[in-house]
Design a protein around this motif. Structure first.
Motif, PDB file in Angstrom:
ATOM      1  N   ASP A 138     -12.305 -13.799   1.524  1.00  0.00           N
ATOM      2  CA  ASP A 138     -10.999 -13.265   0.935  1.00  0.00           C
ATOM      3  C   ASP A 138      -9.891 -14.020   1.623  1.00  0.00           C
ATOM      4  O   ASP A 138      -9.781 -13.974   2.561  1.00  0.00           O
ATOM      5  CB  ASP A 138     -10.863 -11.629   0.983  1.00  0.00           C
ATOM      6  CG  ASP A 138      -9.763 -11.137   0.263  1.00  0.00           C
ATOM      7  OD1 ASP A 138      -8.938 -11.902  -0.637  1.00  0.00           O
ATOM      8  OD2 ASP A 138      -9.773  -9.953   0.077  1.00  0.00           O
TER       9      ASP A 138
ATOM     10  N   ASP B 148      -7.146 -14.135  -0.208  1.00  0.00           N
ATOM     11  CA  ASP B 148      -5.969 -13.594  -1.054  1.00  0.00           C
ATOM     12  C   ASP B 148      -5.220 -12.958   0.302  1.00  0.00           C
ATOM     13  O   ASP B 148      -5.002 -11.556   0.225  1.00  0.00           O
ATOM     14  CB  ASP B 148      -6.044 -12.735  -2.095  1.00  0.00           C
ATOM     15  CG  ASP B 148      -4.844 -12.121  -2.913  1.00  0.00           C
ATOM     16  OD1 ASP B 148      -3.938 -12.757  -2.503  1.00  0.00           O
ATOM     17  OD2 ASP B 148      -5.206 -11.917  -4.027  1.00  0.00           O
ATOM     18  N   ILE B 149      -4.545 -13.662   1.160  1.00  0.00           N
ATOM     19  CA  ILE B 149      -4.104 -13.078   2.541  1.00  0.00           C
ATOM     20  C   ILE B 149      -2.770 -12.247   2.226  1.00  0.00           C
ATOM     21  O   ILE B 149      -2.030 -12.955   1.296  1.00  0.00           O
ATOM     22  CB  ILE B 149      -3.917 -14.119   3.395  1.00  0.00           C
ATOM     23  CG1 ILE B 149      -5.400 -14.734   3.899  1.00  0.00           C
ATOM     24  CG2 ILE B 149      -2.941 -13.806   4.516  1.00  0.00           C
ATOM     25  CD1 ILE B 149      -5.206 -15.824   4.555  1.00  0.00           C
ATOM     26  N   GLY B 150      -2.513 -11.172   2.822  1.00  0.00           N
ATOM     27  CA  GLY B 150      -1.296 -10.246   2.419  1.00  0.00           C
ATOM     28  C   GLY B 150      -1.666  -9.153   1.647  1.00  0.00           C
ATOM     29  O   GLY B 150      -1.025  -8.073   1.446  1.00  0.00           O
ATOM     30  N   LEU B 151      -2.473  -9.425   0.426  1.00  0.00           N
ATOM     31  CA  LEU B 151      -2.798  -8.479  -0.577  1.00  0.00           C
ATOM     32  C   LEU B 151      -4.683  -8.482  -0.980  1.00  0.00           C
ATOM     33  O   LEU B 151      -4.839  -8.611  -1.969  1.00  0.00           O
ATOM     34  CB  LEU B 151      -2.120  -8.904  -1.938  1.00  0.00           C
ATOM     35  CG  LEU B 151      -0.827  -9.169  -2.165  1.00  0.00           C
ATOM     36  CD1 LEU B 151      -0.501  -9.746  -3.397  1.00  0.00           C
ATOM     37  CD2 LEU B 151      -0.223  -7.542  -2.367  1.00  0.00           C
ATOM     38  N   ARG B 152      -5.024  -8.204   0.471  1.00  0.00           N
ATOM     39  CA  ARG B 152      -6.372  -8.138   0.176  1.00  0.00           C
ATOM     40  C   ARG B 152      -7.000  -7.148  -0.445  1.00  0.00           C
ATOM     41  O   ARG B 152      -6.833  -6.029  -0.434  1.00  0.00           O
ATOM     42  CB  ARG B 152      -6.967  -8.104   1.659  1.00  0.00           C
ATOM     43  CG  ARG B 152      -7.085  -6.876   2.332  1.00  0.00           C
ATOM     44  CD  ARG B 152      -7.896  -6.917   3.551  1.00  0.00           C
ATOM     45  NE  ARG B 152      -7.618  -5.289   4.420  1.00  0.00           N
ATOM     46  CZ  ARG B 152      -7.517  -5.438   5.632  1.00  0.00           C
ATOM     47  NH1 ARG B 152      -7.704  -6.424   6.385  1.00  0.00           N
ATOM     48  NH2 ARG B 152      -7.423  -4.170   6.252  1.00  0.00           N
ATOM     49  N   ASN B 153      -7.730  -7.255  -1.408  1.00  0.00           N
ATOM     50  CA  ASN B 153      -8.440  -6.307  -2.363  1.00  0.00           C
ATOM     51  C   ASN B 153     -10.255  -6.280  -2.279  1.00  0.00           C
ATOM     52  O   ASN B 153     -10.720  -5.504  -2.504  1.00  0.00           O
ATOM     53  CB  ASN B 153      -8.004  -6.650  -3.715  1.00  0.00           C
ATOM     54  CG  ASN B 153      -6.728  -6.546  -3.937  1.00  0.00           C
ATOM     55  OD1 ASN B 153      -6.254  -7.630  -4.504  1.00  0.00           O
ATOM     56  ND2 ASN B 153      -6.103  -5.790  -3.390  1.00  0.00           N
TER      57      ASN B 153
ATOM     58  N   ASP C 278     -13.724  -1.482   2.909  1.00  0.00           N
ATOM     59  CA  ASP C 278     -12.503  -1.422   3.641  1.00  0.00           C
ATOM     60  C   ASP C 278     -12.126  -0.724   5.016  1.00  0.00           C
ATOM     61  O   ASP C 278     -11.355  -0.813   5.577  1.00  0.00           O
ATOM     62  CB  ASP C 278     -11.133  -1.048   2.736  1.00  0.00           C
ATOM     63  CG  ASP C 278     -11.588   0.163   1.672  1.00  0.00           C
ATOM     64  OD1 ASP C 278     -12.827   0.379   1.457  1.00  0.00           O
ATOM     65  OD2 ASP C 278     -10.823   1.150   1.699  1.00  0.00           O
TER      66      ASP C 278
ATOM     67  N   ASP D  94      -9.862 -10.044  10.899  1.00  0.00           N
ATOM     68  CA  ASP D  94      -9.606 -10.716   9.611  1.00  0.00           C
ATOM     69  C   ASP D  94      -9.903 -12.353   9.780  1.00  0.00           C
ATOM     70  O   ASP D  94     -10.050 -12.822  11.014  1.00  0.00           O
ATOM     71  CB  ASP D  94      -8.641 -10.164   8.902  1.00  0.00           C
ATOM     72  CG  ASP D  94      -7.230 -10.681   9.775  1.00  0.00           C
ATOM     73  OD1 ASP D  94      -7.093 -11.574  10.184  1.00  0.00           O
ATOM     74  OD2 ASP D  94      -6.647  -9.596   9.870  1.00  0.00           O
TER      75      ASP D  94
ATOM     76  N   GLN E 180      -3.789  -8.787   6.452  1.00  0.00           N
ATOM     77  CA  GLN E 180      -2.794  -8.234   5.378  1.00  0.00           C
ATOM     78  C   GLN E 180      -1.434  -8.260   6.142  1.00  0.00           C
ATOM     79  O   GLN E 180      -0.278  -8.144   5.447  1.00  0.00           O
ATOM     80  CB  GLN E 180      -2.896  -6.633   5.601  1.00  0.00           C
ATOM     81  CG  GLN E 180      -4.002  -6.271   4.598  1.00  0.00           C
ATOM     82  CD  GLN E 180      -4.294  -4.726   4.732  1.00  0.00           C
ATOM     83  OE1 GLN E 180      -4.445  -4.247   5.743  1.00  0.00           O
ATOM     84  NE2 GLN E 180      -4.331  -4.230   3.316  1.00  0.00           N
ATOM     85  N   ASN E 181      -1.115  -8.461   7.324  1.00  0.00           N
ATOM     86  CA  ASN E 181       0.356  -8.501   7.995  1.00  0.00           C
ATOM     87  C   ASN E 181       0.498  -9.968   8.111  1.00  0.00           C
ATOM     88  O   ASN E 181       1.568 -10.080   9.183  1.00  0.00           O
ATOM     89  CB  ASN E 181       0.199  -7.737   9.094  1.00  0.00           C
ATOM     90  CG  ASN E 181      -0.322  -6.354   9.090  1.00  0.00           C
ATOM     91  OD1 ASN E 181       0.217  -5.660   7.896  1.00  0.00           O
ATOM     92  ND2 ASN E 181      -0.939  -5.864   9.629  1.00  0.00           N
TER      93      ASN E 181
ATOM     94  N   ASP F 145       1.179 -14.011   5.928  1.00  0.00           N
ATOM     95  CA  ASP F 145       1.301 -14.414   4.526  1.00  0.00           C
ATOM     96  C   ASP F 145       0.223 -15.785   4.585  1.00  0.00           C
ATOM     97  O   ASP F 145      -0.536 -15.997   5.244  1.00  0.00           O
ATOM     98  CB  ASP F 145       2.723 -14.979   4.072  1.00  0.00           C
ATOM     99  CG  ASP F 145       3.301 -16.049   4.733  1.00  0.00           C
ATOM    100  OD1 ASP F 145       2.593 -16.807   5.389  1.00  0.00           O
ATOM    101  OD2 ASP F 145       4.600 -15.780   5.085  1.00  0.00           O
TER     102      ASP F 145
END
Lengths: 227, 268
Positions: free
Chosen positions: B38, B40-45, B53, B59, B91-92, B94
């Motif tokens: 993943d 999509d760092i900052g907005l992981r889904n 999760d 990470d 997540q924390n 960018d």
């Protein structure tokens, strides 16, 4: 020793021929001598500004040396350089001329967000997608599909034309004139010529009428010097 | 030695993450060893879609920064024995927290141990995109039949031409509403494929179950009968080299209330 700078009168004015084999130091000193002489000769008569054509033969004068040359002339208030001509050009310059005077065949897909800049005329066989831009210095002959933006005569030449069917395009531009095709209703086919008319407005014509639309284009003579 | 695919689209919300999760799961169901990355760092889904999760310890930024070993950060999906792993996003921080070399290094470290590495690319074409394509051998471009999505896909194909990967990109057309495509109100599959000039890897129909399953953390491919799941399973089979025909687009539109009423009257 023969003088490295020789004055010659032509029907267009005065020309100073700089010996292509002499070294620069000799040329400059010889030139000063020549100009000094001229100055004393013209001082008695009614002084008027004379602009000389400089001819350098088979020697290429780089920018540094040219400015040196012009500096010498600036010491004499009545003399100036009209132009510097020579029989040789740099490879760079010749490539630029070839680039500008040849027709480039472009067969590629210009996608959304991409820009293609080309000097000279273009025979376009590819596709410009919506959002793609094709900027051409010369004329564009379109056989491909244009759905994006297409410009002939970039950035500001209004004597260039777009020939072909570009009815799918978002915008057509020639020089600084542009049209958003969604706002205009023009029938187009492969024989359509888009050009800038005498009123500086984009206009649409037919290939059959090219002679009237752009006589200069019709009479174009090939070759580096005449082109 | 595994192969790394980046799953990208340019536009957001076309189903990159859903596609990553489902293709990854489908490949694991075929017995392949898969690692999902993943980015999509900052907005992981991706972890949420897979229902993993709650198992995240470290990470990808921890790995890149040397705070954790790669093996420590990998989250195993217990449903598939030893076949499906996830390297979660941070997540924390960018997208600038990673650079292209770090991603390349991580992917190269994963390659010997996995058959497939699927890189979930963030939306947009900035640093996050560059990071995602840096480690990839090939790209899977996801689009929907909407013009805006196709435009962005076109932009991404252009960027991939400027940064060529080892293999030509592939295309997935996602969220196809069959009746709209059938009646011509959206671009059809051939039109999109031809316009983009990219080889079609598969099509996926729009289905409510995609959303419900993703909410439950169970990818839709796990439902045997679901047409969207079928689309993803077909894609996975094509990725392992099988030749599978495209699913047929049927007009599955339900008759409207008034159509039902007139039909009832006619019958009477």
């Amino acid at each position: 020793m023969q003088d490295a700078a020789v004055l010659k009168g032509t029907k267009d004015g005065y020309e100073i021929i700089l010996d292509e084999n002499a070294n620069l130091k000799d040329i400059f000193s010889s030139l000063r001598k020549l100009l000094d002489n001229l100055k004393t000769q013209t001082a008695s008569t009614n002084p008027q500004t004379i602009a000389f054509d400089i001819y350098t033969g088979m020697r290429l004068w780089p920018a540094d040396d040219r400015s040196e040359l012009e500096k010498i002339f600036s010491d004499y208030s009545y003399f100036s350089v009209h132009k510097i001509t020579s029989d040789v050009i740099t490879k760079e310059e010749s490539n630029r001329i070839i680039e500008q005077s040849s027709v480039h065949i472009v067969d590629k897909v210009i996608r959304n967000g991409q820009e293609e800049h080309i000097q000279g005329d273009v025979l376009f066989l590819g596709t410009v997608h919506e959002g793609g831009k094709l900027f051409v210095g010369g004329n564009i002959f379109v056989l491909g599909n244009v759905e994006g933006i297409i410009q002939a005569g970039a950035p500001d030449l209004e004597d260039k034309m777009i020939i072909g069917d570009v009815h799918n395009a978002q915008q057509v531009r020639i020089g600084e004139q542009f049209e958003i095709l969604a706002d205009s209703k023009h029938e187009m086919n492969s024989g359509t010529v888009i050009y800038v008319n005498d009123l500086h407005v984009l206009d649409y014509g037919k290939v059959e009428d090219l002679k009237q639309i752009n006589p200069k284009f019709y009479n174009q003579i090939g070759g580096v010097i005449n082109g | 030695m595994g192969k790394a695919y980046v799953i990208t689209s340019g536009k957001g919300g076309v189903g990159k993450t859903t596609s990553s999760a489902n293709i990854g799961t489908a490949l694991a169901m075929l017995g392949k060893k898969v690692c999902l990355l993943d980015l999509d760092i900052g907005l992981r889904n991706l972890d949420v879609v897979l229902g993993l999760d709650n198992r995240i310890m470290y990470d990808i930024v921890d790995v890149a920064a040397g705070r954790a070993k790669l093996s420590q950060a990998l989250v195993k999906d217990k449903r598939f024995d030893d076949l499906l792993y996830l390297l979660p996003a941070a997540q924390n921080t960018d997208k600038t927290a990673l650079n292209e070399d770090q991603v390349r290094e991580i992917v190269d470290e994963l390659k010997p141990d996995f058959d497939f590495i699927l890189i979930d690319c963030p939306a947009g074409i900035e640093q996050g995109f560059m990071n995602a394509i840096a480690g990839a051998d090939s790209a899977i471009i996801v689009t929907t039949p909407e013009i805006s999505a196709v435009r962005d896909a076109d932009r991404v194909v252009g960027l991939l031409e400027q940064h060529p990967l080892q293999e030509q990109p592939h295309l997935i057309i996602n969220r196809i509403r069959q009746h709209m495509m059938k009646d011509g109100s959206v671009m059809d599959v051939d039109e999109i494929t031809h316009h983009l000039g990219v080889e079609l890897l598969g099509i996926v129909f729009d289905d409510d179950a995609v959303i419900t399953t993703s909410n439950n953390g169970e990818p839709v491919v796990l439902q045997a009968e679901n047409p969207a799941g079928q689309g993803y399973r077909d894609i996975a089979r094509r990725l392992v080299g099988e030749s599978v025909p495209l699913m047929e687009i049927k007009d599955e539109q339900q008759p409207s209330f008034w159509q039902k009423v007139t039909h009832w009257f006619r019958k009477g």
